[in-house]
Design a protein around this motif. Structure first.
Motif, mmCIF file in Angstrom:
data_model
loop_
_atom_site.group_PDB
_atom_site.id
_atom_site.type_symbol
_atom_site.label_atom_id
_atom_site.label_comp_id
_atom_site.label_asym_id
_atom_site.label_seq_id
_atom_site.Cartn_x
_atom_site.Cartn_y
_atom_site.Cartn_z
ATOM 1 N N VAL A 100 0.878 -1.154 0.000
ATOM 2 C CA VAL A 100 0.000 0.000 0.000
ATOM 3 C C VAL A 100 0.922 1.211 0.000
ATOM 4 O O VAL A 100 1.762 1.336 0.904
ATOM 5 C CB VAL A 100 -0.911 0.047 1.254
ATOM 6 N N PRO A 101 0.828 2.080 -0.991
ATOM 7 C CA PRO A 101 1.705 3.253 -0.998
ATOM 8 C C PRO A 101 1.553 4.065 0.287
ATOM 9 O O PRO A 101 0.448 4.167 0.838
ATOM 10 C CB PRO A 101 1.234 4.045 -2.220
ATOM 11 N N VAL A 102 2.631 4.651 0.752
ATOM 12 C CA VAL A 102 2.624 5.400 2.008
ATOM 13 C C VAL A 102 1.573 6.507 1.987
ATOM 14 O O VAL A 102 0.901 6.745 2.986
ATOM 15 C CB VAL A 102 4.026 5.977 2.294
ATOM 16 N N TRP A 103 1.385 7.157 0.864
ATOM 17 C CA TRP A 103 0.443 8.274 0.817
ATOM 18 C C TRP A 103 -1.000 7.830 1.061
ATOM 19 O O TRP A 103 -1.855 8.630 1.365
ATOM 20 C CB TRP A 103 0.565 9.039 -0.499
ATOM 21 N N GLN A 104 -1.258 6.529 0.937
ATOM 22 C CA GLN A 104 -2.607 6.030 1.224
ATOM 23 C C GLN A 104 -2.742 5.655 2.678
ATOM 24 O O GLN A 104 -3.754 5.362 3.182
ATOM 25 C CB GLN A 104 -2.939 4.825 0.349
#
Length: 104
Positions: A100-104
């Motif tokens: 899961v990308p960090v920004w999510q």
């Protein structure tokens, strides 16, 4: 009467639910001086608040770290956060359920 009131307050405090810290597993590839600096950052974060506790684990090289994280993901366990190199990002994208990308 005053002692009874103080005793009741103390007893009520003992009955308050204790909320455990949420542990966050963080696997990384930082060794040596950079690893020591990262350990200090993790320690400072953990000392700064009571809600979360980061556990930093050095897993070896970037490749070793990524391989270990993917292997653990396949069996349903593994870290919450993994440090991956730029080249490793392409490999992680092959298994979209593994990240899961960090920004999510």
């Amino acid at each position: 009467m005053r002692h009874l009131f103080v005793s009741l307050i103390l007893l009520a405090g003992l009955q308050a639910p204790v909320q455990a810290q949420q542990e966050i597993q963080f696997w990384h590839a930082m060794g040596g001086v950079l690893g020591n600096s990262l350990d200090l950052l993790v320690q400072r974060f953990n000392e700064s608040q009571q809600d979360y506790r980061v556990v930093g684990v050095h897993k070896g090289s970037y490749e070793d770290t990524m391989i270990a994280a993917l292997a653990q993901h396949r069996i349903g366990t593994g870290p919450h956060i993994v440090q991956v190199s730029e080249i490793g990002t392409a490999h992680m994208m092959v298994a979209p359920s593994a990240y899961v990308p960090v920004w999510q």
